[in-house]
Design an enzyme around this catalytic site. Structure first.
Site, mmCIF file in Angstrom:
data_model
loop_
_atom_site.group_PDB
_atom_site.id
_atom_site.type_symbol
_atom_site.label_atom_id
_atom_site.label_comp_id
_atom_site.label_asym_id
_atom_site.label_seq_id
_atom_site.Cartn_x
_atom_site.Cartn_y
_atom_site.Cartn_z
ATOM 1 N N HIS A 236 0.806 -1.220 0.000
ATOM 2 C CA HIS A 236 0.000 0.000 0.000
ATOM 3 C C HIS A 236 0.843 1.276 0.000
ATOM 4 O O HIS A 236 0.774 2.097 -0.914
ATOM 5 C CB HIS A 236 -0.924 0.014 1.224
ATOM 6 C CG HIS A 236 -1.851 -1.140 1.329
ATOM 7 N ND1 HIS A 236 -2.965 -1.275 0.531
ATOM 8 C CD2 HIS A 236 -1.845 -2.222 2.158
ATOM 9 C CE1 HIS A 236 -3.617 -2.388 0.857
ATOM 10 N NE2 HIS A 236 -2.942 -2.975 1.836
ATOM 11 N N ASP A 237 1.618 1.470 1.054
ATOM 12 C CA ASP A 237 2.332 2.730 1.233
ATOM 13 C C ASP A 237 3.438 2.942 0.213
ATOM 14 O O ASP A 237 3.806 4.083 -0.088
ATOM 15 C CB ASP A 237 2.909 2.824 2.649
ATOM 16 C CG ASP A 237 1.820 2.941 3.698
ATOM 17 O OD1 ASP A 237 0.772 3.529 3.401
ATOM 18 O OD2 ASP A 237 2.009 2.436 4.820
#
Length: 317
Positions: A236-237
């Site tokens: 995600h990040d």
């Protein structure tokens, strides 16, 4: 050269994002890193950031920030990242220094001291960023954009409708989304397509010191993800840093996006006005597609570079 500030709550995917940014300092000038309570308590995520930066022998200023959301108590996610928030690898304890315990004033100072505009890479709940924008409005003009991991127009993960980072502090997210600062949203619509496979994770564990550390962390995260139905691991990040490095590997659309702060099922929901006749100003560039092969290649190449750096004790390209 982009001048960036990273706000995060490490977290396995936060760690991979920090590693990748650190490996590409010829393109990203990291002015500082701040932590916020999110994936785990503030003390744990700050210690994780210290351990990671200490492992790298980095010299990046680090500041701890808000312990929890603007209004409610923090709801962490030990089920995803473990009790320590970054389980899967045992770091050698090092006393990596904290430049400040007030992330908001730290961010203000770093932004105002920079001669050029600054980009904020936001990878946790938006509490620190919202306070910065409200308490120190003079920074608005010095922020080029905020690239954030959060939200999702099609679904949530913390609830049916809300993504974790936004759900933890929707009041803060609302302030950021209404700030008028250019926003890029890497939400679940794209991050769940930005996956690394088990085979790719295992390949890391047969390489150099940094790759092995990253591989061990991602192995834990891969196994943890099975409880949520994932067969591969969403990074995600890392989408935030990958977008800053190679925006061309992503596709997206400008929408007018708002955040629900109502109690009940819609709390933390990010929703867009997708009407062709919608008259509201489009305030967010929402990432929707990613070239997964290039995304993973960028990550793996970054880890290989850091392996070489550790062998040669180099820091910058």
């Amino acid at each position: 050269m982009k001048h960036i500030l990273i706000d995060c709550d490490p977290g396995h995917d936060d760690a991979m994002a920090i590693l990748t940014a650190y490996a590409n300092q010829d393109k990203l000038n990291i002015l500082g890193i701040t932590t916020v309570g999110g994936n785990q308590t503030l003390s744990k995520v700050t210690k994780n950031a210290q351990n990671l930066l200490g492992f790298l022998n980095a010299k990046i200023p680090l500041a701890s920030g808000q312990e929890g959301p603007l209004i409610r108590k923090l709801q962490a996610a030990p089920e995803a990242h473990g009790e320590g928030g970054l389980d899967g690898y045992s770091f050698e304890e090092k006393e990596y220094p904290l430049t400040s315990r007030n992330a908001v004033t730290f961010l203000r100072d770093r932004i105002l001291q920079c001669e050029e505009q600054v980009t904020i890479a936001a990878m946790g709940p938006l509490t620190n960023i919202a306070l910065l924008l409200k308490v120190f409005p003079k920074v608005h003009s010095k922020i080029e954009r905020i690239v954030l991991m959060g939200g999702g127009l099609s679904h949530g993960n913390c609830t049916e409708l809300a993504e974790f980072n936004i759900y933890v502090d929707p009041e803060a997210a609302k302030i950021v989304f209404q700030s008028g600062i250019p926003l890029v949203m890497a939400g679940l619509d794209v991050t769940e397509k930005a996956v690394i496979t088990e085979v790719e994770i295992e390949s890391l564990r047969n390489k150099g010191r940094v790759s092995r550390m990253a591989g061990d962390l991602m192995k834990f995260y891969y196994e943890s993800g099975k409880q949520f139905g994932f067969t591969d691991s969403p990074m995600h990040d890392l989408c935030v840093i990958a977008y800053l490095l190679e925006p061309e590997i992503f596709q997206g659309t400008y929408w007018h996006v708002e955040v629900s702060t109502e109690n009940g099922k819609t709390r933390g929901l990010t929703y867009a006005d997708c009407r062709l006749s919608g008259s509201q100003e489009k305030n967010v560039f929402v990432l929707e597609e990613v070239n997964r092969q290039r995304f993973v290649q960028l990550f793996l190449q970054s880890m290989e570079y850091l392996d070489t750096c550790h062998e040669n004790t180099c820091v910058n390209k």
